[in-house]
Design a protein around this motif. Structure first.
Motif, PDB file in Angstrom:
ATOM      1  N   TRP A 346       0.720  -1.349   0.050  1.00  0.00           N
ATOM      2  CA  TRP A 346       0.050   0.133  -0.043  1.00  0.00           C
ATOM      3  C   TRP A 346       0.879   1.236  -0.104  1.00  0.00           C
ATOM      4  O   TRP A 346       0.404   2.317  -0.404  1.00  0.00           O
ATOM      5  CB  TRP A 346      -0.951  -0.034   0.997  1.00  0.00           C
ATOM      6  N   GLU A 347       1.999   1.111   0.319  1.00  0.00           N
ATOM      7  CA  GLU A 347       2.983   2.344   0.557  1.00  0.00           C
ATOM      8  C   GLU A 347       3.220   3.115  -0.859  1.00  0.00           C
ATOM      9  O   GLU A 347       3.662   4.078  -1.055  1.00  0.00           O
ATOM     10  CB  GLU A 347       4.195   2.176   1.340  1.00  0.00           C
ATOM     11  N   ALA A 348       3.072   2.194  -2.058  1.00  0.00           N
ATOM     12  CA  ALA A 348       3.234   2.671  -3.255  1.00  0.00           C
ATOM     13  C   ALA A 348       2.114   3.215  -3.732  1.00  0.00           C
ATOM     14  O   ALA A 348       2.087   3.546  -5.156  1.00  0.00           O
ATOM     15  CB  ALA A 348       3.389   1.354  -4.138  1.00  0.00           C
ATOM     16  N   TYR A 349       1.029   3.978  -2.931  1.00  0.00           N
ATOM     17  CA  TYR A 349      -0.118   4.475  -3.389  1.00  0.00           C
ATOM     18  C   TYR A 349       0.079   5.922  -2.591  1.00  0.00           C
ATOM     19  O   TYR A 349      -0.906   6.045  -1.643  1.00  0.00           O
ATOM     20  CB  TYR A 349      -1.261   3.638  -3.132  1.00  0.00           C
ATOM     21  N   PRO A 350       0.781   6.696  -2.815  1.00  0.00           N
ATOM     22  CA  PRO A 350       1.043   7.767  -1.811  1.00  0.00           C
ATOM     23  C   PRO A 350      -0.162   8.823  -1.845  1.00  0.00           C
ATOM     24  O   PRO A 350      -0.362   9.154  -0.523  1.00  0.00           O
ATOM     25  CB  PRO A 350       2.031   8.756  -2.573  1.00  0.00           C
ATOM     26  N   GLU A 351      -1.009   8.836  -2.727  1.00  0.00           N
ATOM     27  CA  GLU A 351      -2.184   9.959  -2.448  1.00  0.00           C
ATOM     28  C   GLU A 351      -3.205   9.296  -1.755  1.00  0.00           C
ATOM     29  O   GLU A 351      -3.664  10.036  -0.879  1.00  0.00           O
ATOM     30  CB  GLU A 351      -2.577  10.297  -4.098  1.00  0.00           C
ATOM     31  N   VAL A 352      -3.572   7.839  -1.851  1.00  0.00           N
ATOM     32  CA  VAL A 352      -4.457   7.574  -0.866  1.00  0.00           C
ATOM     33  C   VAL A 352      -3.937   7.341   0.535  1.00  0.00           C
ATOM     34  O   VAL A 352      -4.541   7.366   1.282  1.00  0.00           O
ATOM     35  CB  VAL A 352      -4.900   6.259  -1.754  1.00  0.00           C
ATOM     36  N   GLU A 353      -2.574   7.296   0.553  1.00  0.00           N
ATOM     37  CA  GLU A 353      -2.043   7.083   1.853  1.00  0.00           C
ATOM     38  C   GLU A 353      -2.254   8.217   2.615  1.00  0.00           C
ATOM     39  O   GLU A 353      -2.563   8.451   3.940  1.00  0.00           O
ATOM     40  CB  GLU A 353      -0.420   6.762   1.727  1.00  0.00           C
ATOM     41  N   HIS A 354      -2.136   9.532   1.876  1.00  0.00           N
ATOM     42  CA  HIS A 354      -2.242  10.984   2.383  1.00  0.00           C
ATOM     43  C   HIS A 354      -3.638  10.895   2.992  1.00  0.00           C
ATOM     44  O   HIS A 354      -3.808  11.433   4.318  1.00  0.00           O
ATOM     45  CB  HIS A 354      -2.089  12.087   1.469  1.00  0.00           C
ATOM     46  N   ILE A 355      -4.701  10.635   2.272  1.00  0.00           N
ATOM     47  CA  ILE A 355      -6.171  10.631   2.578  1.00  0.00           C
ATOM     48  C   ILE A 355      -6.150   9.764   3.779  1.00  0.00           C
ATOM     49  O   ILE A 355      -6.844   9.949   4.668  1.00  0.00           O
ATOM     50  CB  ILE A 355      -6.961  10.104   1.491  1.00  0.00           C
ATOM     51  N   HIS A 356      -5.535   8.405   3.840  1.00  0.00           N
ATOM     52  CA  HIS A 356      -5.901   7.565   4.792  1.00  0.00           C
ATOM     53  C   HIS A 356      -5.404   8.033   6.380  1.00  0.00           C
ATOM     54  O   HIS A 356      -5.970   7.924   7.189  1.00  0.00           O
ATOM     55  CB  HIS A 356      -4.957   6.483   4.741  1.00  0.00           C
ATOM     56  N   PHE A 357      -4.425   8.884   6.220  1.00  0.00           N
ATOM     57  CA  PHE A 357      -3.879   9.605   7.478  1.00  0.00           C
ATOM     58  C   PHE A 357      -4.412  10.974   8.169  1.00  0.00           C
ATOM     59  O   PHE A 357      -4.418  11.441   9.094  1.00  0.00           O
ATOM     60  CB  PHE A 357      -2.424   9.439   7.780  1.00  0.00           C
ATOM     61  N   TYR A 358      -4.466  11.589   6.624  1.00  0.00           N
ATOM     62  CA  TYR A 358      -4.716  13.168   7.007  1.00  0.00           C
ATOM     63  C   TYR A 358      -6.204  13.620   6.085  1.00  0.00           C
ATOM     64  O   TYR A 358      -6.378  14.803   6.132  1.00  0.00           O
ATOM     65  CB  TYR A 358      -3.791  13.937   6.509  1.00  0.00           C
TER      66      TYR A 358
END
Ligand SMILES: Cc1ncc(COP(=O)(O)O)c(C=O)c1O
Length: 383
Positions: A346-358
């Motif tokens: 999942w770390e290769a999906y940075p835009e959704v990672e940002h939404i996930h945490f912020y």
């Protein structure tokens, strides 16, 4: 969300219940709601079901019967049933990151990931944003790959002045309480394809052939199965995901005010974005055609201290919020996918990672007062 089912909706149900022995299971009101919804949306056929998740389930089941299994491209930011329905039907989900301006799948990444094994692109229009682009529609058209639209969170949003849900081979809606229109629980599956419509009608009701509305479909099955009672021929291993007359009555009543409600939601959302501090929060969403039932609150930077303060002020002010935006953020991190998604993939999906945490959402309902929106923005800007 507040007052999504109004006194007027309840009175419509009560009036109906006053008659002797009213039909409550799927009947004339369900048919009328389907027709009125199809007309509002701009499609030929709609099938009313008991939830958006059921809409997803029978849609992907229909794809399996039509095309056989393979890969289905899905967003990493979506609701669980968009991915679960894919797996439950034996397809492999192939994830795509999001475009931060719409929170929907990045169209270039979708196009890059299309292969001979792609059976469909299952796009979610996130929380009222349009996820379609000319480039995406042209690429799918050229390769003959079907588009399935999940519009559960985006009733009334448009692309090129046409409603979302009228572009895909099949589209899905949810009428859960928190959405633009609510039938308590409920969903709709829509299509312009007559054959798929007949299949969906059967898939909704145990696979029963008598549920088809086309006489020719029934005759074909009856002739091919002379040993079976015509009332009990089951064409597919299917489900019972029907809704009721009560849901349809509420839906029909709500349809009368959905456009006015959506106008108010657009106005609220635009006030919300223009009142937020753009140094702290993202306010540069792509809004053309959008219609948001939620305020999307996304921190501009990966700032955990600000995130904690934002959550604290909202909790203290009793503002209900959800972290991770649609479906709680990055689906790829969820335990139900642990046999399919490799650890840390999942770390290769940075835009959704940002939404996930912020990223968060807060309800945007038609009767929300201007003062409350301004007060909320003030709280957030000073957190
Ligand atoms: C994008 C999306 N698809 C499907 C669903 C499932 O809808 P339901 O809750 O009606 O089952 C939801 C629910 O919120 C959703 O947001």
């Amino acid at each position: 969300m507040r007052e999504n089912i109004t006194r007027d909706d309840l009175d419509a149900v009560i009036n109906y219940l006053k008659q002797d022995d009213p039909i409550l299971t799927q009947g004339a009101n369900v048919r009328a709601f389907e027709e009125e919804w199809s007309e509002w949306l701009g499609v030929k056929y709609s099938v009313f079901v008991n939830s958006g998740a059921s809409a997803n389930l029978i849609t992907i089941a229909a794809l399996r019967h039509l095309y056989g299994v393979g890969e289905i491209i899905v967003p990493a930011l979506t609701w669980v049933s968009d991915v679960a329905s894919v797996i439950q039907n034996g397809f492999q989900p192939l994830f795509v990151d999001i475009n931060p301006a719409t929170l929907c799948m990045d169209d270039e990444e979708v196009i890059r990931k299309l292969t001979d094994n792609t059976r469909a692109v299952f796009l979610t229009h996130i929380q009222g944003f349009n996820g379609l682009t000319n480039r995406l529609l042209e690429a799918l058209d050229k390769k003959g790959i079907p588009l399935i639209e999940d519009v559960c969170e985006s009733h009334g949003a448009t692309f090129r002045n046409r409603k979302l849900g009228s572009f895909g081979l099949i589209s899905n809606f949810s009428f859960y309480y928190g959405h633009h229109l609510s039938t308590i629980e409920g969903g709709m599956v829509c299509t312009d394809d007559e054959g798929i419509y007949q299949m969906l009608r059967m898939l909704r009701s145990h696979g029963m052939v008598r549920e088809a509305s086309d006489g020719a479909v029934k005759v074909k099955y009856i002739e091919e199965n002379p040993d079976l009672s015509p009332d009990f021929i089951f064409s597919y291993p299917a489900y019972n995901v029907r809704n009721t007359e009560i849901g349809a009555l509420i839906g029909r009543n709500q349809l009368k005010r959905i456009d006015e409600n959506n106008r108010r939601r657009r106005k609220n959302f635009s006030l919300f974005l223009s009142s937020l501090n753009s140094q702290r929060f993202r306010t540069d969403f792509y809004l053309e055609g959008s219609c948001n039932y939620a305020f999307n609150l996304v921190l501009k930077n990966a700032d955990s201290d600000l995130r904690d303060r934002v959550e604290q002020v909202m909790r203290e002010a009793k503002v209900e919020f959800r972290r991770g935006s649609s479906g709680g953020g990055n689906q790829m991190r969820q335990p139900y996918l642990k046999d399919i998604v490799k650890d840390r993939e999942w770390e290769a999906y940075p835009e959704v990672e940002h939404i996930h945490f912020y990223g968060y959402y807060v309800g945007n309902y038609p009767t929300l007062e201007k003062e409350k929106i301004l007060e909320l923005c003030d709280l957030l800007n000073n957190a």
